[in-house]
Write a protein that holds these residues in place. Structure first.
Motif, short mmCIF file in Angstrom:
data_model
loop_
_atom_site.label_atom_id
_atom_site.label_comp_id
_atom_site.label_asym_id
_atom_site.label_seq_id
_atom_site.Cartn_x
_atom_site.Cartn_y
_atom_site.Cartn_z
N CYS A 27 1.08 -1.39 0.03
CA CYS A 27 0.00 -0.01 0.00
C CYS A 27 0.78 0.80 0.15
O CYS A 27 0.36 2.42 -0.63
CB CYS A 27 -1.13 -0.10 1.28
SG CYS A 27 -0.23 -0.21 2.99
N GLY A 28 2.05 1.13 0.32
CA GLY A 28 3.53 2.06 0.51
C GLY A 28 2.98 3.11 1.29
O GLY A 28 3.99 4.09 1.24
N ARG A 29 2.79 2.71 2.81
CA ARG A 29 2.10 3.57 3.94
C ARG A 29 3.76 3.40 4.41
O ARG A 29 5.00 2.36 4.62
CB ARG A 29 1.12 2.04 4.23
CG ARG A 29 1.61 3.65 6.10
CD ARG A 29 0.98 1.99 6.87
NE ARG A 29 0.50 2.61 8.38
CZ ARG A 29 -0.31 3.40 8.94
NH1 ARG A 29 -0.78 3.70 8.70
NH2 ARG A 29 0.38 3.70 10.51
N VAL A 33 6.29 -0.07 8.98
CA VAL A 33 6.77 -1.26 7.93
C VAL A 33 7.32 -2.08 8.52
O VAL A 33 8.41 -1.86 8.91
CB VAL A 33 7.47 -0.45 6.62
CG1 VAL A 33 7.85 -1.65 5.95
CG2 VAL A 33 6.15 -0.22 6.30
N TYR A 34 7.13 -3.58 8.62
CA TYR A 34 7.93 -4.56 8.99
C TYR A 34 9.28 -5.44 8.01
O TYR A 34 8.67 -5.77 6.46
CB TYR A 34 7.08 -6.06 9.69
CG TYR A 34 6.47 -5.98 10.37
CD1 TYR A 34 7.01 -6.50 11.87
CD2 TYR A 34 4.96 -4.97 10.97
CE1 TYR A 34 6.37 -6.78 12.89
CE2 TYR A 34 3.87 -4.94 12.05
CZ TYR A 34 5.19 -5.47 12.95
OH TYR A 34 4.38 -5.14 13.95
N CYS A 40 3.44 -3.18 6.52
CA CYS A 40 2.64 -2.20 7.00
C CYS A 40 1.87 -3.13 8.03
O CYS A 40 1.44 -4.38 7.61
CB CYS A 40 2.64 -1.09 6.64
SG CYS A 40 0.74 -1.38 6.10
N ARG A 41 2.20 -2.93 9.33
CA ARG A 41 1.04 -3.52 10.19
C ARG A 41 -0.49 -3.99 9.77
O ARG A 41 -0.43 -5.17 9.88
CB ARG A 41 1.22 -2.92 11.71
CG ARG A 41 0.14 -1.83 11.95
CD ARG A 41 0.78 -0.94 13.24
NE ARG A 41 -0.06 0.27 12.81
CZ ARG A 41 -1.61 0.49 12.91
NH1 ARG A 41 -2.11 -0.29 12.80
NH2 ARG A 41 -1.73 1.69 12.44
N ILE A 42 -0.88 -3.06 8.64
CA ILE A 42 -2.49 -3.30 8.91
C ILE A 42 -2.49 -4.85 7.64
O ILE A 42 -3.25 -4.64 7.54
CB ILE A 42 -3.03 -1.42 7.96
CG1 ILE A 42 -2.72 -1.02 9.23
CG2 ILE A 42 -4.27 -1.88 7.28
CD1 ILE A 42 -2.65 0.82 9.29
N CYS A 43 -1.64 -3.79 6.42
CA CYS A 43 -1.31 -5.28 6.01
C CYS A 43 -0.96 -6.64 5.88
O CYS A 43 -1.48 -7.70 5.10
CB CYS A 43 -0.65 -4.93 4.16
SG CYS A 43 -0.80 -2.98 3.39
N LEU A 44 0.80 -6.45 7.22
CA LEU A 44 0.41 -7.49 7.35
C LEU A 44 -0.26 -8.60 8.30
O LEU A 44 -1.05 -9.82 7.90
CB LEU A 44 1.17 -7.85 8.27
CG LEU A 44 1.75 -8.89 9.72
CD1 LEU A 44 3.17 -9.65 8.01
CD2 LEU A 44 2.72 -8.01 10.43
N ARG A 45 -0.91 -7.98 8.65
CA ARG A 45 -2.61 -8.69 9.92
C ARG A 45 -3.36 -8.80 9.12
O ARG A 45 -4.34 -10.08 9.27
CB ARG A 45 -3.51 -7.13 10.56
CG ARG A 45 -4.35 -7.68 11.50
CD ARG A 45 -4.48 -6.88 12.93
NE ARG A 45 -5.93 -7.47 13.71
CZ ARG A 45 -6.75 -6.98 12.89
NH1 ARG A 45 -7.48 -6.57 13.12
NH2 ARG A 45 -7.16 -8.06 14.46
N LEU A 53 -0.31 -15.70 4.12
CA LEU A 53 1.65 -15.91 4.86
C LEU A 53 1.61 -16.98 5.85
O LEU A 53 0.47 -17.00 6.98
CB LEU A 53 2.06 -14.40 5.76
CG LEU A 53 1.40 -13.11 5.47
CD1 LEU A 53 1.94 -12.32 6.66
CD2 LEU A 53 2.43 -12.72 4.43
N PRO A 54 2.80 -17.79 4.48
CA PRO A 54 3.30 -19.12 5.04
C PRO A 54 3.44 -18.69 6.82
O PRO A 54 4.50 -17.84 7.18
CB PRO A 54 3.80 -19.64 4.06
CG PRO A 54 4.68 -18.50 3.37
CD PRO A 54 3.88 -17.65 3.57
N GLY A 55 2.80 -19.52 7.72
CA GLY A 55 3.95 -19.41 9.04
C GLY A 55 3.31 -19.50 9.89
O GLY A 55 3.78 -19.01 11.00
#
Length: 61
Positions: A27-29, A33-34, A40-45, A53-55
């Motif tokens: 998203c470009g945030r 960012v991890y 980013c935390r939002i996309c990761l969640r 996301l495997p694992g």
């Protein structure tokens, strides 16, 4: 969504290494960012909830 110019600017190699910064690849945030995932935390969640996301599993108790 982030401004396209800022996303392109972040993708270029900076003149000095300390000037580089991370942005979410999705998203470009620019914040929270991890580096491991490049998200980013939002996309990761969101992706973890969908199982993309495997694992990664969302903990619940």
């Amino acid at each position: 969504m982030a401004k396209k110019a800022l996303v392109e600017k972040a993708a270029r190699k900076p003149k000095y290494a300390v000037r580089g910064y991370t942005r979410c690849q999705r998203c470009g945030r620019p914040r929270s960012v991890y580096r491991v995932f490049g998200l980013c935390r939002i996309c990761l969640r969101q992706m973890a909830h969908r199982g993309e996301l495997p694992g990664i599993t969302k903990s619940s108790w």
